[in-house]
Design an enzyme around this catalytic site. Structure first.
Site, PDB file in Angstrom:
ATOM      1  N   GLY A 142     -11.014 -15.878  -9.266  1.00 19.27           N
ATOM      2  CA  GLY A 142     -10.537 -14.728  -9.879  1.00 19.27           C
ATOM      3  C   GLY A 142     -11.332 -14.851 -11.255  1.00 19.27           C
TER       4      GLY A 142
ATOM      5  CB  CYS B  39     -13.822 -19.944  -8.177  1.00 16.05           C
ATOM      6  SG  CYS B  39     -14.663 -19.656  -9.638  1.00 16.05           S
ATOM      7  CE1 TYR B  40      -7.337 -18.384 -13.134  1.00 17.31           C
ATOM      8  CE2 TYR B  40      -5.707 -18.183 -11.482  1.00 17.31           C
ATOM      9  CZ  TYR B  40      -6.000 -18.505 -12.624  1.00 17.31           C
ATOM     10  OH  TYR B  40      -4.897 -18.335 -13.585  1.00 17.31           O
TER      11      TYR B  40
ATOM     12  CG  HIS C 280     -17.270 -18.278  -4.889  1.00 22.31           C
ATOM     13  ND1 HIS C 280     -16.075 -17.842  -4.967  1.00 22.31           N
ATOM     14  CD2 HIS C 280     -17.617 -18.822  -6.021  1.00 22.31           C
ATOM     15  CE1 HIS C 280     -15.512 -17.691  -6.055  1.00 22.31           C
ATOM     16  NE2 HIS C 280     -16.761 -18.051  -6.929  1.00 22.31           N
TER      17      HIS C 280
ATOM     18  CD  GLU D 253     -15.509 -17.196  -1.482  1.00 19.35           C
ATOM     19  OE1 GLU D 253     -15.250 -16.671  -2.421  1.00 19.35           O
ATOM     20  OE2 GLU D 253     -15.745 -18.490  -1.161  1.00 19.35           O
TER      21      GLU D 253
ATOM     22  CG  ASP E 270     -11.166   5.015  10.032  1.00 23.77           C
ATOM     23  OD1 ASP E 270     -11.930   3.841  10.601  1.00 23.77           O
ATOM     24  OD2 ASP E 270     -11.407   5.271   8.607  1.00 23.77           O
TER      25      ASP E 270
ATOM     26  CE  LYS F  62     -15.196   3.381   9.073  1.00 23.60           C
ATOM     27  NZ  LYS F  62     -14.130   4.024   8.815  1.00 23.60           N
TER      28      LYS F  62
END
Length: 536
Positions: free
Chosen positions: A62, A89-90, A176, A178, A234, A381
């Site tokens: 964050g 991180c945060y 991070h 990710e 979609d 998506k």
């Protein structure tokens, strides 16, 4: 609380969102490893988490400082639930201060790549090198770890780059894992999910498809469903799901406003009358739209007219079904997970933050109201595309390019006329044919559908001007076509595609030769920002 989370609870990872730019990315990376993951707000209570019964928690990063007056906080009782928790991180810092550690403002921040040195004995970083590249983004850093924690990694400027308390199953990194820039981030996530949490990689498309089909059957029962089928990804996936789940209990309303690309109406009708067992209604509204748009030049007025008439046409079909003894109970929509996240919705059992409801944006006429069914509301998506393929949708639908709701009306600058519309349809078909072929060549070489130099979106624009030209021995005064082709992954930013000259030459020569009324082709080489992808 979603049906998906209810069924997957024992294998669900909840990501507590502290406002990170990478919040959605964390959930995506976990799902890529075939474990269901969902974003929830950081102020969710321990009791709400207990009710959801997840397998593990991840605390996102964050932008705030943990000591700022308006800094996001966490219910400290969450750390007493006995769940494995991983913080980034945060999330790393809030774990430290919540459990008695300290965070200090660093003299030197770390932004971007950094060299991480790890200890030999660490559960989270196991099977990664002792020295590795990671991605940092911080100014504050943990200066003292809470009691029971061990420091497991450091960098040149960050003495506590990772820490863990294996007894309480608490793990955290200042970097991070990710993001792709962290070289061994996937291995770190695998260590947490499979070695520490003992989660099974069971969230597969086959399982997902059957669960969603069953969920639709249970929700709908013997009632009827109506869907506005645009032919886009979609709505087409929702239609395919409905076909498998409830067949002709679903009415798919395809409103043909005459503003689609060449061949698309015929493709949609063929797919949903020949391949899928639904009640398909093709509404030919081309003449009504043409009359309403005649002489209209303002793009926002075009959008208003097209949107208003769309719902008029749609609800006319719903009322006709009512008169014919087929009353509709549910309205199906192709809302996907980013729509929910970006509108502020966070469905977490008994708690929900302020929501801009998609349902409330539908202009129901007096006396008309449907319950909403959104079977894709927790899919990203690319997961929707994967589901579409699993359901048997053809690739040209599943990988359909983004296309604006008002269709070609906002790719015709100025007033829309039958002549201009026909001209743009023919030119756009050539652009798509040639760039489809170009993308396929890249795919054949790389094996990647979105390789580094492939086009993400490409189309033709018809401006409201004419230019002088020469064709044969005659002077012409005809219209130009503008080619737009961009590379992007999310439409938030985009760069113009660096197409080979021979591809541009082929597109130009074909359009001028094959489309009457066109004598010039120009290429838009503006990125987003400062431009947008569309022109209107």
């Amino acid at each position: 609380m979603t049906e998906q989370v209810t069924k997957q609870a024992a294998q669900t990872v909840l990501v507590l969102d502290f406002g990170a730019q990478y919040g959605q990315l964390i959930a995506r990376r976990v799902r890529d490893l075939h474990v269901y993951s969902e974003l929830v707000p950081c102020d969710i209570s321990a009791e709400e988490i207990r009710a959801l019964a997840p397998a593990a928690l991840i605390l996102s990063g964050g932008p705030a400082s943990v000591y700022a007056d308006d800094a996001p906080s966490i219910d400290p009782k969450i750390f007493e639930l006995g769940l494995p928790i991983l913080g980034f991180c945060y999330g790393h810092q809030i774990m430290a201060v919540s459990l008695g550690g300290e965070v200090a403002h660093s003299e030197v921040g770390e932004y971007g790549p950094a060299t991480l040195i790890r200890e030999h004995d660490t559960a989270l970083l196991n099977s990664t090198p002792l020295e590795q590249r990671v991605w940092m983004s911080h100014r504050d850093a943990v200066s003292r770890v809470p009691e029971g924690f061990t420091i497991t990694a450091h960098t040149a400027t960050c003495p506590v780059a990772a820490m863990e308390d294996t007894a309480r199953k608490l793990y955290a990194t200042q970097f991070h894992p990710e993001v792709k820039h962290t070289e061994h981030g996937e291995q770190i996530l695998k260590n947490f999910l499979f070695e520490i949490c003992k989660i099974e990689a069971s969230w597969t498309m086959d399982n997902i498809t059957e669960e969603k089909v069953q969920a639709i059957r249970e929700q709908v029962g013997d009632n009827r469903v109506i869907l506005a089928l645009s032919g886009g990804v979609d709505s087409s996936v929702v239609a395919a799901l409905g076909a498998r789940a409830i067949g002709k209990q679903m009415t798919c309303v395809f409103i043909n406003h005459g503003l689609l690309r060449k061949g698309e109406p015929e493709q949609v009708e063929e797919i949903f009358t020949q391949q899928f067992d639904v009640d398909f209604k093709h509404v030919h509204a081309e003449e009504r739209y043409a009359a309403l748009l005649d002489g209209v030049t303002d793009p926002e007025e075009k959008r208003r007219i097209i949107g208003t008439q769309f719902w008029n046409e749609f609800f006319a079909v719903a009322q006709e079904l009512e008169r014919n003894g087929k009353p509709v109970t549910y309205l199906a929509q192709g809302t996907i997970y980013p729509d929910i996240i970006e509108s502020g919705a966070r469905k977490t059992g008994g708690k929900a933050s302020t929501i801009k409801s998609h349902h409330n944006l539908i202009p129901f006429p007096d006396g008309v109201h449907f319950e909403l069914i959104e079977p894709l509301d927790h899919f990203f998506k690319d997961e929707v595309r994967e589901l579409g393929l699993a359901l048997g949708l053809p690739e040209h639908i599943v990988y359909r390019q983004p296309f604006p709701g008002p269709g070609l009306a906002i790719r015709i600058i100025g007033a829309v006329s039958p002549e201009k519309l026909q001209m743009l349809k023919e030119a756009d078909a050539i652009v798509r044919e040639e760039l489809d072929r170009y993308n396929q060549r890249l795919f054949d070489k790389t094996g990647q559908r979105n390789s580094a130099h492939s086009c993400w979106q490409y189309f033709a624009i018809l401006p409201d001007i004419k230019s002088v030209g020469v064709m044969g021995d005659e002077r012409t005064y005809a219209r130009p076509i503008i080619l737009r082709a961009v590379e992007s992954s999310d439409a938030m930013t985009a760069d113009w595609a660096k197409l080979p000259y021979e591809v541009l030459a082929q597109i130009s020569s074909r359009i001028v030769a094959e489309v009457p009324g066109v004598n010039r082709v120009a290429y838009d080489i503006t990125s987003k920002p400062p431009a947008t992808i569309e022109w209107e």
